[in-house]
Motif scaffolding. Structure first.
Motif, PDB file in Angstrom:
ATOM      1  N   SER A 142      48.658  16.981  -0.220  1.00 28.29           N
ATOM      2  CA  SER A 142      49.849  17.486  -0.911  1.00 28.29           C
ATOM      3  C   SER A 142      51.006  16.501  -0.843  1.00 28.29           C
ATOM      4  CB  SER A 142      50.263  18.833  -0.328  1.00 28.29           C
ATOM      5  OG  SER A 142      50.473  18.740   1.077  1.00 28.29           O
ATOM      6  N   GLU A 143      50.965  15.554   0.112  1.00 33.17           N
ATOM      7  CA  GLU A 143      52.002  14.534   0.185  1.00 33.17           C
ATOM      8  C   GLU A 143      51.832  13.476  -0.913  1.00 33.17           C
ATOM      9  OE1 GLU A 143      52.041  12.841   4.044  1.00 33.17           O
ATOM     10  OE2 GLU A 143      52.732  14.669   5.049  1.00 33.17           O
ATOM     11  N   LYS A 144      50.673  13.506  -1.587  1.00 30.33           N
ATOM     12  CA  LYS A 144      50.391  12.493  -2.588  1.00 30.33           C
ATOM     13  C   LYS A 144      50.193  13.065  -3.990  1.00 30.33           C
ATOM     14  CE  LYS A 144      48.248   9.205   0.613  1.00 30.33           C
ATOM     15  NZ  LYS A 144      47.078   8.348   0.870  1.00 30.33           N
ATOM     16  N   THR A 145      49.706  14.291  -4.083  1.00 31.45           N
ATOM     17  CA  THR A 145      49.368  14.817  -5.407  1.00 31.45           C
ATOM     18  C   THR A 145      49.401  16.341  -5.437  1.00 31.45           C
ATOM     19  OG1 THR A 145      47.664  14.795  -7.144  1.00 31.45           O
ATOM     20  CG2 THR A 145      46.898  14.836  -4.870  1.00 31.45           C
ATOM     21  N   ASN A 146      49.544  16.878  -6.633  1.00 32.72           N
ATOM     22  CA  ASN A 146      49.402  18.316  -6.847  1.00 32.72           C
ATOM     23  C   ASN A 146      48.018  18.663  -7.378  1.00 32.72           C
ATOM     24  OD1 ASN A 146      51.936  19.443  -6.063  1.00 32.72           O
ATOM     25  ND2 ASN A 146      52.875  18.507  -7.866  1.00 32.72           N
ATOM     26  N   LEU A 160      41.428   5.951   6.462  1.00 34.18           N
ATOM     27  CA  LEU A 160      42.473   4.940   6.351  1.00 34.18           C
ATOM     28  C   LEU A 160      43.561   5.367   5.367  1.00 34.18           C
ATOM     29  CD1 LEU A 160      40.304   1.690   6.233  1.00 34.18           C
ATOM     30  CD2 LEU A 160      41.606   2.565   8.180  1.00 34.18           C
ATOM     31  N   TYR A 161      43.202   6.230   4.441  1.00 35.50           N
ATOM     32  CA  TYR A 161      44.131   6.665   3.395  1.00 35.50           C
ATOM     33  C   TYR A 161      44.793   8.007   3.696  1.00 35.50           C
ATOM     34  CZ  TYR A 161      42.088   3.004   0.460  1.00 35.50           C
ATOM     35  OH  TYR A 161      41.661   1.799  -0.040  1.00 35.50           O
ATOM     36  N   ASP A 165      49.063   2.324  -0.198  1.00 35.28           N
ATOM     37  CA  ASP A 165      47.672   2.572  -0.587  1.00 35.28           C
ATOM     38  C   ASP A 165      47.136   1.443  -1.457  1.00 35.28           C
ATOM     39  OD1 ASP A 165      47.570   4.884   0.825  1.00 35.28           O
ATOM     40  OD2 ASP A 165      47.696   6.230  -0.893  1.00 35.28           O
ATOM     41  N   GLU A 166      47.978   0.934  -2.365  1.00 36.30           N
ATOM     42  CA  GLU A 166      47.562  -0.169  -3.235  1.00 36.30           C
ATOM     43  C   GLU A 166      47.203  -1.407  -2.419  1.00 36.30           C
ATOM     44  OE1 GLU A 166      47.574  -0.575  -6.962  1.00 36.30           O
ATOM     45  OE2 GLU A 166      47.103   1.509  -6.503  1.00 36.30           O
ATOM     46  N   LEU A 167      48.044  -1.750  -1.462  1.00 35.67           N
ATOM     47  CA  LEU A 167      47.796  -2.933  -0.637  1.00 35.67           C
ATOM     48  C   LEU A 167      46.581  -2.725   0.261  1.00 35.67           C
ATOM     49  CD1 LEU A 167      51.471  -3.856   0.325  1.00 35.67           C
ATOM     50  CD2 LEU A 167      49.965  -5.071  -1.269  1.00 35.67           C
ATOM     51  N   LEU A 168      46.434  -1.511   0.774  1.00 28.58           N
ATOM     52  CA  LEU A 168      45.263  -1.213   1.605  1.00 28.58           C
ATOM     53  C   LEU A 168      43.988  -1.376   0.796  1.00 28.58           C
ATOM     54  CD1 LEU A 168      44.068  -0.172   4.261  1.00 28.58           C
ATOM     55  CD2 LEU A 168      44.433   2.160   3.418  1.00 28.58           C
ATOM     56  N   SER A 169      43.983  -0.849  -0.431  1.00 23.15           N
ATOM     57  CA  SER A 169      42.812  -0.983  -1.300  1.00 23.15           C
ATOM     58  C   SER A 169      42.525  -2.448  -1.603  1.00 23.15           C
ATOM     59  CB  SER A 169      43.026  -0.208  -2.604  1.00 23.15           C
ATOM     60  OG  SER A 169      43.143   1.172  -2.366  1.00 23.15           O
ATOM     61  N   THR A 176      52.940  13.299  -6.096  1.00 27.11           N
ATOM     62  CA  THR A 176      54.087  13.624  -5.252  1.00 27.11           C
ATOM     63  C   THR A 176      54.368  12.485  -4.279  1.00 27.11           C
ATOM     64  OG1 THR A 176      52.641  14.737  -3.663  1.00 27.11           O
ATOM     65  CG2 THR A 176      53.602  16.097  -5.405  1.00 27.11           C
ATOM     66  N   GLN A 177      53.717  11.375  -4.482  1.00 26.09           N
ATOM     67  CA  GLN A 177      53.763  10.253  -3.553  1.00 26.09           C
ATOM     68  C   GLN A 177      55.022   9.411  -3.760  1.00 26.09           C
ATOM     69  OE1 GLN A 177      50.148   8.004  -3.913  1.00 26.09           O
ATOM     70  NE2 GLN A 177      50.195   7.318  -1.802  1.00 26.09           N
ATOM     71  N   THR A 178      55.637   8.992  -2.672  1.00 20.16           N
ATOM     72  CA  THR A 178      56.757   8.061  -2.774  1.00 20.16           C
ATOM     73  C   THR A 178      56.227   6.692  -3.169  1.00 20.16           C
ATOM     74  OG1 THR A 178      56.597   7.385  -0.459  1.00 20.16           O
ATOM     75  CG2 THR A 178      58.000   9.293  -0.964  1.00 20.16           C
ATOM     76  N   PHE A 179      57.111   5.857  -3.685  1.00 23.36           N
ATOM     77  CA  PHE A 179      56.679   4.515  -4.088  1.00 23.36           C
ATOM     78  C   PHE A 179      56.140   3.739  -2.891  1.00 23.36           C
ATOM     79  CE2 PHE A 179      57.597  -0.035  -4.449  1.00 23.36           C
ATOM     80  CZ  PHE A 179      56.794  -0.347  -5.537  1.00 23.36           C
ATOM     81  N   SER A 180      56.791   3.846  -1.749  1.00 29.39           N
ATOM     82  CA  SER A 180      56.335   3.094  -0.576  1.00 29.39           C
ATOM     83  C   SER A 180      54.952   3.539  -0.135  1.00 29.39           C
ATOM     84  CB  SER A 180      57.335   3.250   0.577  1.00 29.39           C
ATOM     85  OG  SER A 180      57.475   4.609   0.943  1.00 29.39           O
ATOM     86  N   SER A 181      54.700   4.841  -0.207  1.00 36.31           N
ATOM     87  CA  SER A 181      53.370   5.350   0.150  1.00 36.31           C
ATOM     88  C   SER A 181      52.324   4.886  -0.846  1.00 36.31           C
ATOM     89  CB  SER A 181      53.402   6.878   0.206  1.00 36.31           C
ATOM     90  OG  SER A 181      52.112   7.413   0.406  1.00 36.31           O
ATOM     91  N   TRP A 182      52.664   4.951  -2.132  1.00 36.75           N
ATOM     92  CA  TRP A 182      51.736   4.487  -3.165  1.00 36.75           C
ATOM     93  C   TRP A 182      51.461   2.996  -3.014  1.00 36.75           C
ATOM     94  CZ3 TRP A 182      52.652   0.957  -7.231  1.00 36.75           C
ATOM     95  CH2 TRP A 182      51.625   0.869  -8.173  1.00 36.75           C
TER      96      TRP A 182
END
Length: 420
Positions: free
Chosen positions: A235-239, A199-200, A143-147, A134-140
């Protein structure tokens, strides 16, 4: 060497992908064996026809992406060596002498991230298309850049220490590096719940005080030193649903995803938590730590033996003068990647045994097979999981028993009957 690498990749990689595609989409049959059709382990008994179809499609495409990704990182490391990028990265880093190794690590990490990104993005889009993410591209992307940056910082520290040991102790660097990894792994396990995980996602105290009291009662029964239960807003990221107990010492945390709270009733949630508590009671957290330490000992020793062979045979052509040369890092990472792939079936088999033991513990602690089976069915529906994956998928992907195996085990050992 460049021509052979390019031609080999262009010819062999598509053949590999085609074989995997045929295996997943044509050589294997979805669903459960005939003997279990119509049982509570059969998805047609607890999923709609559309959900069954979607789970089969999603699982096949997700598994295809997984198998495509297996050789990808190794190919990237080979490419860095074959195309002569490694000595170029080394010279670039040497322009700032005191940061030469971190800069080199940053460049290698960036190349791996860039070439892996398309596959990761397809995975994100696939998950979003089937309603799991359920994550928006910007949120995803955040997370990718943070990782990436967390991974880079950790890797830069480890590689700096490792290559210092390589230069100073040519024959014992692997043993000294392993000895230093023991406190490092322990420290990372200690700080993970309180420094890295937040952080996530945002962690708060469980909002349902009655459920928290029930979970803490289970924890107290298992002698877990916990005085609160955390919930995390997933829930903002996944079901998908999850719960876990992680950390050691005073940083130990009992955590529930809010998706789990939203989808499961109280009895089902308590069974899931009893399963996680079982991991703690049977010392699986510490056994995992011991397993990582033991596998790192073997991995470092084998890599130490192979690095000399690889550098002696191909080093001159690849611009690598000696093992302790930072330009040899892609060789080191390549060997560790191959060893990780080779050892994963054993590690996953051990993990499946631990998960089975935790299921059995949960059923003993809360002998309610209806809640247990109901929770597994809900996990399957919300994650569009495959209850009975192909053998190769289970061998190389599954750290848990299949849902079919878990549900049948509960049915055979429990006393209740699952609701329709």
């Amino acid at each position: 060497m460049k021509k052979r690498f390019v031609l080999g990749t262009i010819i062999l990689f598509p053949i590999y992908v085609c074989l995997i595609y045929v295996y997943l989409f044509h050589w294997t049959t979805p669903g459960v064996p005939e003997a279990y059709q119509g049982t509570v382990a059969d998805p047609v008994t607890f999923m709609t026809a559309q959900e069954v179809e979607l789970s089969q499609e999603y699982s096949r495409y997700r598994n295809l992406l997984f198998f495509i990704g297996i050789p990808l990182e190794a190919l990237i490391y080979i490419g860095i060596l074959v195309f002569g990028w490694s000595p170029i990265f080394k010279r670039f880093g040497q322009r700032i002498s005191f940061l030469s190794i971190p800069i080199y690590v940053l460049l290698v990490s960036a190349v791996v991230w860039i070439f892996s990104f398309p596959l990761d993005y397809v995975g994100y889009r696939l998950s979003a298309h089937y309603g799991i993410s359920t994550q928006t591209f910007s949120s995803w992307m955040s997370d990718e850049l943070l990782s990436f940056w967390i991974g880079f910082i950790i890797m830069a520290i480890l590689i700096t220490v490792l290559y210092f040991l390589m230069k100073k102790y040519q024959k014992r660097w692997w043993l000294l590096a392993w000895a230093l990894l023991i406190p490092f792994f322990t420290f990372m396990m200690y700080i993970q719940p309180v420094l890295i995980d937040p952080l996530y996602n945002e962690f708060t105290e469980l909002k349902d005080p009655d459920l928290e009291a029930e979970i803490l009662a289970l924890a107290d029964q298992a002698d877990i030193p916990a005085d609160r239960v955390y919930q995390v807003d997933m829930s903002e990221k996944t079901n998908a649903m999850n719960a876990y107990v992680n950390g050691i010492g005073d940083n130990l945390r009992i955590v529930l995803w809010d998706t789990t709270l939203n989808k499961l009733d109280e009895k089902e949630t308590l069974f899931i938590m009893a399963h996680e508590i079982g991991h703690y009671v049977m010392n699986h957290l510490y056994m995992n730590l011991a397993g990582v330490i033991a596998s790192s000992f073997i991995g470092l020793y084998v890599t130490y033996r192979l690095m000399h062979v690889v550098v002696r045979r191909w080093g001159e052509n690849l611009g690598v003068t000696r093992v302790s040369d930072i330009a040899s890092l892609p060789m080191l990472l390549l060997l560790l990647t191959v060893l990780s792939i080779a050892s994963s079936p054993v590690e996953l088999a051990i993990s499946r045994q631990a998960e089975t033991a935790a299921d059995e513990y949960a059923l003993e602690m809360l002998p309610d097979s209806e809640a247990a089976i109901g929770s597994f069915q809900e996990l399957t529906v919300n994650g569009l999981s495959e209850v009975n994956p192909p053998a190769l998928v289970k061998l190389l992907r599954y750290g848990h028993p299949t849902m079919m195996e878990r549900i049948l085990m509960i049915q055979e050992n429990g006393s209740g009957v699952c609701r329709p």
